[in-house]
Design a protein around this motif. Structure first.
Motif, mmCIF file in Angstrom:
data_model
loop_
_atom_site.group_PDB
_atom_site.id
_atom_site.type_symbol
_atom_site.label_atom_id
_atom_site.label_comp_id
_atom_site.label_asym_id
_atom_site.label_seq_id
_atom_site.Cartn_x
_atom_site.Cartn_y
_atom_site.Cartn_z
ATOM 1 N N ARG A 152 67.813 34.956 -5.279
ATOM 2 C CA ARG A 152 68.277 34.700 -3.909
ATOM 3 C C ARG A 152 68.767 33.276 -3.674
ATOM 4 N NH1 ARG A 152 64.324 38.147 -4.194
ATOM 5 N NH2 ARG A 152 64.759 40.200 -3.333
ATOM 6 N N ASP A 153 68.828 32.437 -4.707
ATOM 7 C CA ASP A 153 69.415 31.112 -4.520
ATOM 8 C C ASP A 153 70.938 31.259 -4.528
ATOM 9 O OD1 ASP A 153 67.000 29.473 -4.366
ATOM 10 O OD2 ASP A 153 66.659 30.106 -6.434
ATOM 11 N N SER A 154 71.660 30.151 -4.292
ATOM 12 C CA SER A 154 73.111 30.277 -4.073
ATOM 13 C C SER A 154 73.836 30.875 -5.285
ATOM 14 C CB SER A 154 73.696 28.919 -3.710
ATOM 15 O OG SER A 154 73.356 28.013 -4.718
ATOM 16 N N ASP A 155 73.315 30.607 -6.506
ATOM 17 C CA ASP A 155 73.947 31.196 -7.698
ATOM 18 C C ASP A 155 73.148 32.410 -8.183
ATOM 19 O OD1 ASP A 155 71.695 29.811 -8.356
ATOM 20 O OD2 ASP A 155 72.515 28.899 -10.183
ATOM 21 N N GLY A 156 72.342 32.979 -7.307
ATOM 22 C CA GLY A 156 71.408 34.037 -7.707
ATOM 23 C C GLY A 156 72.071 35.374 -7.998
ATOM 24 N N LEU A 157 71.334 36.214 -8.742
ATOM 25 C CA LEU A 157 71.870 37.520 -9.153
ATOM 26 C C LEU A 157 72.274 38.381 -7.967
ATOM 27 C CD1 LEU A 157 69.550 38.740 -12.073
ATOM 28 C CD2 LEU A 157 71.962 38.107 -12.179
ATOM 29 N N TRP A 158 71.476 38.315 -6.872
ATOM 30 C CA TRP A 158 71.783 39.192 -5.735
ATOM 31 C C TRP A 158 72.940 38.651 -4.881
ATOM 32 C CZ3 TRP A 158 70.227 42.507 -8.509
ATOM 33 C CH2 TRP A 158 68.939 42.974 -8.683
ATOM 34 N N ASN A 159 73.491 37.504 -5.267
ATOM 35 C CA ASN A 159 74.726 37.061 -4.622
ATOM 36 C C ASN A 159 75.952 37.620 -5.330
ATOM 37 O OD1 ASN A 159 73.744 35.587 -2.483
ATOM 38 N ND2 ASN A 159 73.308 33.841 -3.795
ATOM 39 N N ASN A 160 75.758 37.993 -6.596
ATOM 40 C CA ASN A 160 76.885 38.497 -7.381
ATOM 41 C C ASN A 160 76.844 40.006 -7.599
ATOM 42 O OD1 ASN A 160 77.826 35.848 -7.781
ATOM 43 N ND2 ASN A 160 76.241 35.561 -9.340
ATOM 44 N N HIS A 161 75.693 40.603 -7.318
ATOM 45 C CA HIS A 161 75.544 42.062 -7.507
ATOM 46 C C HIS A 161 74.841 42.610 -6.289
ATOM 47 C CE1 HIS A 161 76.477 41.661 -11.814
ATOM 48 N NE2 HIS A 161 75.808 40.520 -11.711
ATOM 49 N N ARG A 162 75.236 43.818 -5.872
ATOM 50 C CA ARG A 162 74.550 44.434 -4.738
ATOM 51 C C ARG A 162 73.311 45.174 -5.243
ATOM 52 N NH1 ARG A 162 77.329 47.446 -0.582
ATOM 53 N NH2 ARG A 162 76.996 49.179 -2.008
ATOM 54 N N ILE A 163 72.166 44.900 -4.584
ATOM 55 C CA ILE A 163 70.912 45.577 -4.945
ATOM 56 C C ILE A 163 71.128 47.086 -4.975
ATOM 57 C CG2 ILE A 163 68.606 46.136 -4.034
ATOM 58 C CD1 ILE A 163 68.391 43.209 -3.143
ATOM 59 N N GLU A 164 71.876 47.593 -3.990
ATOM 60 C CA GLU A 164 72.098 49.052 -3.881
ATOM 61 C C GLU A 164 72.853 49.601 -5.086
ATOM 62 O OE1 GLU A 164 73.782 46.985 -1.414
ATOM 63 O OE2 GLU A 164 71.757 46.674 -0.685
ATOM 64 N N ASP A 165 73.559 48.731 -5.830
ATOM 65 C CA ASP A 165 74.338 49.215 -6.978
ATOM 66 C C ASP A 165 73.539 49.218 -8.270
ATOM 67 O OD1 ASP A 165 76.558 49.563 -5.434
ATOM 68 O OD2 ASP A 165 77.427 47.599 -5.906
ATOM 69 N N VAL A 166 72.541 48.333 -8.370
ATOM 70 C CA VAL A 166 71.885 48.183 -9.682
ATOM 71 C C VAL A 166 70.358 48.197 -9.645
ATOM 72 C CG1 VAL A 166 73.811 46.904 -10.726
ATOM 73 C CG2 VAL A 166 71.995 45.637 -9.561
ATOM 74 N N ALA A 167 69.762 48.218 -8.482
ATOM 75 C CA ALA A 167 68.294 48.064 -8.463
ATOM 76 C C ALA A 167 67.615 49.057 -7.530
ATOM 77 C CB ALA A 167 67.927 46.625 -8.074
ATOM 78 N N THR A 168 68.208 50.236 -7.396
ATOM 79 C CA THR A 168 67.553 51.299 -6.627
ATOM 80 C C THR A 168 67.601 52.585 -7.447
ATOM 81 O OG1 THR A 168 69.586 52.040 -5.553
ATOM 82 C CG2 THR A 168 68.321 50.341 -4.391
ATOM 83 N N ILE A 169 66.676 53.474 -7.169
ATOM 84 C CA ILE A 169 66.660 54.770 -7.854
ATOM 85 C C ILE A 169 67.927 55.554 -7.519
ATOM 86 C CG2 ILE A 169 65.521 57.046 -7.668
ATOM 87 C CD1 ILE A 169 64.287 55.335 -9.739
ATOM 88 N N GLU A 170 68.402 55.410 -6.293
ATOM 89 C CA GLU A 170 69.630 56.128 -5.895
ATOM 90 C C GLU A 170 70.800 55.667 -6.766
ATOM 91 O OE1 GLU A 170 67.615 54.497 -3.717
ATOM 92 O OE2 GLU A 170 66.636 56.324 -2.973
ATOM 93 N N ALA A 171 70.881 54.357 -7.021
ATOM 94 C CA ALA A 171 71.965 53.834 -7.862
ATOM 95 C C ALA A 171 71.851 54.413 -9.266
ATOM 96 C CB ALA A 171 71.900 52.314 -7.925
ATOM 97 N N TYR A 172 70.621 54.437 -9.792
ATOM 98 C CA TYR A 172 70.416 54.966 -11.151
ATOM 99 C C TYR A 172 70.811 56.437 -11.213
ATOM 100 C CZ TYR A 172 68.021 56.678 -15.262
ATOM 101 O OH TYR A 172 67.738 57.306 -16.440
ATOM 102 N N GLU A 173 70.493 57.194 -10.174
ATOM 103 C CA GLU A 173 70.829 58.626 -10.195
ATOM 104 C C GLU A 173 72.329 58.863 -10.026
ATOM 105 O OE1 GLU A 173 68.136 60.057 -7.238
ATOM 106 O OE2 GLU A 173 66.512 60.303 -8.702
ATOM 107 N N ARG A 174 72.964 57.994 -9.217
ATOM 108 C CA ARG A 174 74.399 58.172 -8.922
ATOM 109 C C ARG A 174 75.273 57.738 -10.088
ATOM 110 N NH1 ARG A 174 73.867 55.908 -3.912
ATOM 111 N NH2 ARG A 174 74.703 53.964 -4.711
ATOM 112 N N HIS A 175 74.988 56.551 -10.620
ATOM 113 C CA HIS A 175 75.835 56.052 -11.720
ATOM 114 C C HIS A 175 74.966 55.295 -12.733
ATOM 115 C CE1 HIS A 175 75.670 52.582 -9.087
ATOM 116 N NE2 HIS A 175 76.346 53.226 -8.177
#
Ligand code: OAD
Length: 234
Positions: free
Chosen positions: A23-46
């Protein structure tokens, strides 16, 4: 003079090893959406996209080396005579292990493992995992998920961690923003059970009020200094 100690680590302890936080300015969640890579729904969808993300992260994490903050924990564990020192980490990197720390609890999982969504088996996954990779337990394809706790999933090893929080006399949080439940309640719980609480961070956090002391600065500098003082007192 304390009894058992719990060290709660977050991404900030690994920042000086070159690993981006979340969550810092260069943090992972600034460059990637949590909903795309860190939820079960994302894993099931793609699942391919989720595997790609963690396969890439794995390569970066495997290259990283522990920094003085990780190494100070080993020093504490080797020298402390007044109780056990446990490491409860939200980090999926393995820098605590690489630094020789013991009693490590990976509550958010670890990057070098996969879990089968069919049979539940946890397997070594140091290399690339794809939707083609077969589970070593049930032999199915497309069932392996990185053994990383996604948003909405239960944390790992929480029964053991609850017992540690009840019993510890000092809880030290290093490099965590306090943004994620339930790790952001651990200081409050430990304090409720009588522990002193100390926070190491670059700045105050959203749950700073749960801590008796705040040490502001880079953990690689402030934390080893504190450990030396703690060992000298114990
Ligand atoms: P965050 O990125 O939310 O917070 C990192 C914290 O470390 C911030 O408060 C920074 O100020 C602090 N920090 C950065 N560099 C530091 C340094 N050199 N010394 C001391 N502190 C420093 O990371 P976490 O709190 O770990 O979950 O995030 C919790 C969880 O959110 C992660 O485990 C991850 C994420 O979603 C999963 O991946 C399952």
């Amino acid at each position: 003079m304390y009894g058992d100690i719990v060290i709660l680590s977050g991404a900030g302890i690994s920042a000086e090893s070159g690993i981006p936080t979340f969550r810092d300015s260069d943090g992972l969640w600034n460059n990637h959406r949590i909903e795309d890579v860190a939820t079960i729904e994302a894993y099931e969808r793609h699942p391919e996209q989720v595997h790609d993300f963690y396969n890439g992260l794995k390569i970066d994490l495997q290259k990283a080396r522990p920094n003085p903050a990780h190494l100070a924990i080993t020093e504490l564990q080797n020298g402390y005579r007044n109780g056990t020192v446990s490491v409860v980490t939200q980090n999926v990197d393995l820098l605590h292990e690489k630094a020789g720390n013991r009693n490590i609890y990976h509550i958010h999982g670890q990057i070098d493992q996969a879990v089968c969504m069919n049979c539940g088996r946890i397997t070594d996954a140091r290399g690339e995992v794809t939707t083609e990779t077969l589970c070593a337990g049930c032999g199915m394809a497309a069932t392996l998920k990185p053994n990383i706790v996604f948003f909405g999933e239960n944390l790992l090893r929480m029964n053991e961690v609850d017992a540690l929080l009840d019993k510890c006399r000092l809880l030290i949080a290093v490099g965590t923003s306090g943004a994620v439940y339930p790790a952001n309640t651990f200081a409050r719980i430990a304090r409720y059970h009588g522990a002193d609480t100390i926070e190491f961070n670059l700045h105050a956090t959203v749950n700073s009020y749960d801590f008796d002391r705040h040490v502001i600065g880079r953990a690689g500098e402030t934390f080893p200094r504190f450990i030396k003082e703690l060992l000298a007192e114990s």
